[in-house]
Design a protein around this motif. Sequence first.
Motif, mmCIF file in Angstrom:
data_model
loop_
_atom_site.group_PDB
_atom_site.id
_atom_site.type_symbol
_atom_site.label_atom_id
_atom_site.label_comp_id
_atom_site.label_asym_id
_atom_site.label_seq_id
_atom_site.Cartn_x
_atom_site.Cartn_y
_atom_site.Cartn_z
ATOM 1 N N ASN A 126 0.714 -1.331 0.000
ATOM 2 C CA ASN A 126 -0.290 0.337 -0.083
ATOM 3 C C ASN A 126 0.891 1.376 -0.122
ATOM 4 O OD1 ASN A 126 -2.413 -1.213 0.041
ATOM 5 N ND2 ASN A 126 -2.619 -1.518 2.309
ATOM 6 N N LEU B 76 0.775 4.194 -2.917
ATOM 7 C CA LEU B 76 0.511 5.448 -2.614
ATOM 8 C C LEU B 76 1.462 6.373 -3.164
ATOM 9 C CD1 LEU B 76 -0.912 5.246 0.834
ATOM 10 C CD2 LEU B 76 -2.344 5.839 -1.138
ATOM 11 N N LYS C 71 1.198 6.892 -6.961
ATOM 12 C CA LYS C 71 0.320 7.864 -7.270
ATOM 13 C C LYS C 71 0.313 9.267 -6.869
ATOM 14 C CE LYS C 71 -3.170 5.010 -8.479
ATOM 15 N NZ LYS C 71 -3.493 4.933 -10.055
ATOM 16 N N PHE D 144 -0.274 7.793 6.094
ATOM 17 C CA PHE D 144 -0.275 6.490 5.466
ATOM 18 C C PHE D 144 -0.558 5.515 6.387
ATOM 19 C CE2 PHE D 144 2.641 7.053 1.451
ATOM 20 C CZ PHE D 144 1.519 8.254 0.852
ATOM 21 N N ASP E 232 -3.022 1.366 6.482
ATOM 22 C CA ASP E 232 -4.097 0.473 5.813
ATOM 23 C C ASP E 232 -5.515 0.864 6.171
ATOM 24 O OD1 ASP E 232 -2.055 -1.130 4.762
ATOM 25 O OD2 ASP E 232 -1.990 -2.397 6.542
ATOM 26 N N ASP E 233 -6.408 0.487 5.500
ATOM 27 C CA ASP E 233 -7.848 1.088 5.691
ATOM 28 C C ASP E 233 -8.235 0.492 7.089
ATOM 29 O OD1 ASP E 233 -7.914 2.126 3.503
ATOM 30 O OD2 ASP E 233 -8.675 0.308 2.400
ATOM 31 N N ASN F 164 -6.409 7.370 7.152
ATOM 32 C CA ASN F 164 -6.027 7.478 5.845
ATOM 33 C C ASN F 164 -6.812 8.222 5.035
ATOM 34 O OD1 ASN F 164 -7.805 5.212 5.208
ATOM 35 N ND2 ASN F 164 -6.041 4.214 4.795
ATOM 36 N N LYS G 294 -6.750 9.163 0.738
ATOM 37 C CA LYS G 294 -7.667 8.608 -0.284
ATOM 38 C C LYS G 294 -8.564 9.780 -0.988
ATOM 39 C CE LYS G 294 -9.235 5.471 2.531
ATOM 40 N NZ LYS G 294 -10.195 4.196 3.198
ATOM 41 N N SER H 123 -10.703 2.813 -1.238
ATOM 42 C CA SER H 123 -9.968 1.858 -0.514
ATOM 43 C C SER H 123 -8.567 1.701 -1.238
ATOM 44 C CB SER H 123 -10.866 0.668 -0.402
ATOM 45 O OG SER H 123 -10.818 -0.060 -1.562
ATOM 46 N N LEU H 124 -7.924 1.122 -0.436
ATOM 47 C CA LEU H 124 -6.358 0.922 -0.601
ATOM 48 C C LEU H 124 -6.432 -0.577 -1.526
ATOM 49 C CD1 LEU H 124 -3.943 2.299 2.005
ATOM 50 C CD2 LEU H 124 -4.887 3.290 -0.026
#
Length: 297
Positions: free
Chosen positions: A184, A188, A191, A205, A207-208, A268, A272, A279-280
């Motif tokens: 993840n 990120l 992106k 940063f 996780d969801d 996060n 997002k 979601s990641l």
Amino acid sequence: MMIVITGISGFVGRNLSNYLRQYNCSVEGLCLRNNWKLNVNSNAIIHLAGKAHDTANTTADEEYFKVNRDLTIQLFDEFLNSNIKDFIYFSSVKATADTIEGILDEEHKSNPKTPYGKSKLEAEKYLLSKKLPDGKKLFIIRPCMIHGPGNKGNLNLLYKVVQKGIPWPLAAFDNKRSFLSIDNLNFLIGKILSNKNIPSGIYNFADDDSISTNELVKIIAEASGKKTKLWKFSANFISSVAKLGDMIKLPLNSERLKKLTESYMVSNDKIKKALEISSLPISAKDGLTKTIKSFQS
């Protein structure tokens, strides 16, 4: 795209550089230990190098500031005087809070207690105090605990406990923690580099989903083909053992106990929202399972 990465030989640096090369990026490492020269033909700098938090508390305070603050200032000043467009600084959630009630977001009023956190925050403040020339962007990344194949640390400690069939003795501590899989993290950063619409700023940063340590023990047991064993010893008794560990250097000390049992949930949502995603790519459970399975090889 040409990208300069400091700390490229570390866990994150190795993984991130390999990931970026898959997307036709040219990646160059920059060592800040001695005399160094920045490649001014680069498009972006990813500053990973730093002095990590020493859980044994043996590092002198000034070492954190020398590495995490002063070297960052020197590198950022070079960036400002160059034609490089993007500066991505890896700070830490510990730059804003050592402990947190509720969920940590980017609006939290920073108040770190450790030299590590303070040195990271002072670096952040310097970067934010400087006016960015037109066309340049600054991204301050605050990751929570990063993990992935090849990474050791507290996850490896838990893995060894479960693998040996030892019951987890800290099950009385009820908590929720955020983790960040290297997959993840790579996604990120990729992106941010490719999406020119993302504004400068501070971004957490994580996780969801947040995971409790007891849930993590179950994930490890499932990934290892072992039976989950949870023991709920008195939290006060365990805390006393940890204090003893501070004095006679036991594997369990107060700092490690805190890391293993405290709640530390990180939002996060901001990154997002900037990326316009819900979601990641990797769920928290799947990322942790992938890391744990890597310990078996």
